[in-house]
Design a protein around this motif. Structure first.
Motif, mmCIF file in Angstrom:
data_model
loop_
_atom_site.group_PDB
_atom_site.id
_atom_site.type_symbol
_atom_site.label_atom_id
_atom_site.label_comp_id
_atom_site.label_asym_id
_atom_site.label_seq_id
_atom_site.Cartn_x
_atom_site.Cartn_y
_atom_site.Cartn_z
ATOM 1 N N ASP A 103 63.440 9.556 49.468
ATOM 2 C CA ASP A 103 62.190 10.036 48.889
ATOM 3 C C ASP A 103 61.364 8.856 48.401
ATOM 4 N N GLY A 126 58.939 7.666 51.609
ATOM 5 C CA GLY A 126 59.475 7.582 52.956
ATOM 6 C C GLY A 126 60.128 6.241 53.241
ATOM 7 N N THR A 147 62.063 11.030 55.252
ATOM 8 C CA THR A 147 61.821 9.728 55.886
ATOM 9 C C THR A 147 60.354 9.317 55.832
ATOM 10 N N GLY A 148 59.464 10.283 55.636
ATOM 11 C CA GLY A 148 58.041 10.013 55.802
ATOM 12 C C GLY A 148 57.685 10.031 57.281
ATOM 13 N N VAL A 149 56.445 10.370 57.583
ATOM 14 C CA VAL A 149 56.031 10.501 58.978
ATOM 15 C C VAL A 149 56.193 9.185 59.726
ATOM 16 N N LEU A 150 55.816 8.087 59.097
ATOM 17 C CA LEU A 150 55.902 6.789 59.758
ATOM 18 C C LEU A 150 57.326 6.242 59.788
ATOM 19 N N GLU A 176 60.195 8.112 60.401
ATOM 20 C CA GLU A 176 61.177 8.945 61.096
ATOM 21 C C GLU A 176 62.067 8.135 62.037
ATOM 22 N N ASN A 208 63.859 14.903 59.152
ATOM 23 C CA ASN A 208 62.628 15.548 58.713
ATOM 24 C C ASN A 208 61.848 14.571 57.826
ATOM 25 N N PRO A 209 60.555 14.415 58.061
ATOM 26 C CA PRO A 209 59.779 13.463 57.266
ATOM 27 C C PRO A 209 59.579 13.912 55.823
ATOM 28 N N LEU A 210 59.755 15.195 55.534
ATOM 29 C CA LEU A 210 59.452 15.723 54.198
ATOM 30 C C LEU A 210 60.674 15.663 53.298
#
Length: 300
Positions: free
Chosen positions: A245, A248, A277-280, A282, A298-300
């Motif tokens: 968290d 990410g 992970t965060g979108v960037l 992953e 999952n990025p979230l």
């Protein structure tokens, strides 16, 4: 007729009452040598235990040192404490080096630089609770050893200078790491330190399974690494959960890394979950691994 029913009921209640009293509330090791104070050194094979809390304020050395083979330490849920030494302690809670068949279980280990350190031998570290240790909760090396079922909370924040790596669990060699909880590994402020949930090195044919890792905090240029295999091949990573968290993953971070190169034999994954992970970030969820089935990033 009523009297017969009454007598029958009394017999049944008596049997149930006897059954209840004959069932112990919890298993406890009582046929053992009681460790009444620390520091102490074990030089004779056998079963050792705690029947009360013990504590000290050790700046260095070890609370319990095992200097022989074939030893079991069962703390019966009692604590081996060292909080009074403060964050600058360099002490170890339970220490063994080059010993065989040493088992540590049901211990509360608190306030040491390293909670349990057992090196170059054959060890079992099971069902312990380790909290407020300042660099590493559990450090084990030796083929055939196992680290199982431990709860590790709030590791890190040493006051010693020059410390840059912090670990919930550090396993070296062919060590199995199974069903542990690691909650909170924090690199000291100003250290540029890296926080590892589980770190393994030189592991070949090992298993990392059923572990839960969360709340890792790097410092400065350090990194957060949920489960990180430094080197080794043909390992299995199964049913682990890693929660990342606070922004990410970045380039040095990782959810799970199977090994130090991109070889397929570094490790096989099944049913692992990496969250946050965060979108960037992953792409850093799973590194140098072969995914068999059921892995979720999952990025979230």
């Amino acid at each position: 007729m009523q009297m017969a029913k009454y007598l029958k009921s009394m017999v049944i209640l008596g049997a149930l009452s006897g059954y209840g009293y004959s069932t112990p509330a919890a298993a406890e090791t009582v046929n053992c040598t009681n460790i009444t104070s620390v520091p102490t050194v074990i030089t004779t094979q056998g079963v050792y235990c705690l029947k009360q809390h013990v504590s000290a304020a050790l700046a260095s050395g070890a609370a319990i040192t095992v200097n022989t083979n074939n030893v079991t330490i069962d703390c019966n849920e009692f604590k081996v404490g060292n909080l009074a030494a403060g964050p600058g302690t360099n002490a170890v809670g339970i220490l063994a080096t080059a010993r065989q068949n040493v088992n540590v279980r049901n211990c509360g280990i608190r306030g040491y630089r390293t909670g349990i350190q057992m090196l170059d031998g054959s060890y079992r570290v099971e069902d312990n609770v380790l909290d407020f240790n300042t660099q590493t909760a559990i450090h084990v090396s030796g083929a055939g050893s196992a680290i199982r079922g431990n709860e590790i909370v709030d590791t890190g924040n040493t006051g010693l200078p020059g410390v840059t790596t912090f670990h919930g669990i550090f396993g070296e060699g062919d060590v199995d790491v199974i069903d542990n909880l690691i909650d909170g590994v924090v690199a000291s402020g100003g250290s540029n330190g890296t926080a590892y949930g589980i770190r393994t090195d030189d592991m070949n044919g090992g298993t990392v399974k059923g572990n839960r890792v969360r709340n890792l905090a790097r410092d400065g240029t350090g990194a957060r690494r949920g489960i990180w295999n430094e080197s080794g091949v043909r390992n299995t990573f199964e049913a682990n959960t890693v929660v990342m968290d606070a922004g990410g993953l970045l380039g040095a971070d990782a959810g799970i890394r199977c090994g130090g190169s991109s070889l397929i034999l570094n490790g096989a994954l099944r049913d692992n979950t990496i969250l946050g992970t965060g979108v960037l970030g992953e792409v850093f969820g799973l590194i140098n691994c072969t995914s068999i089935q059921g892995n979720f990033v999952n990025p979230l």
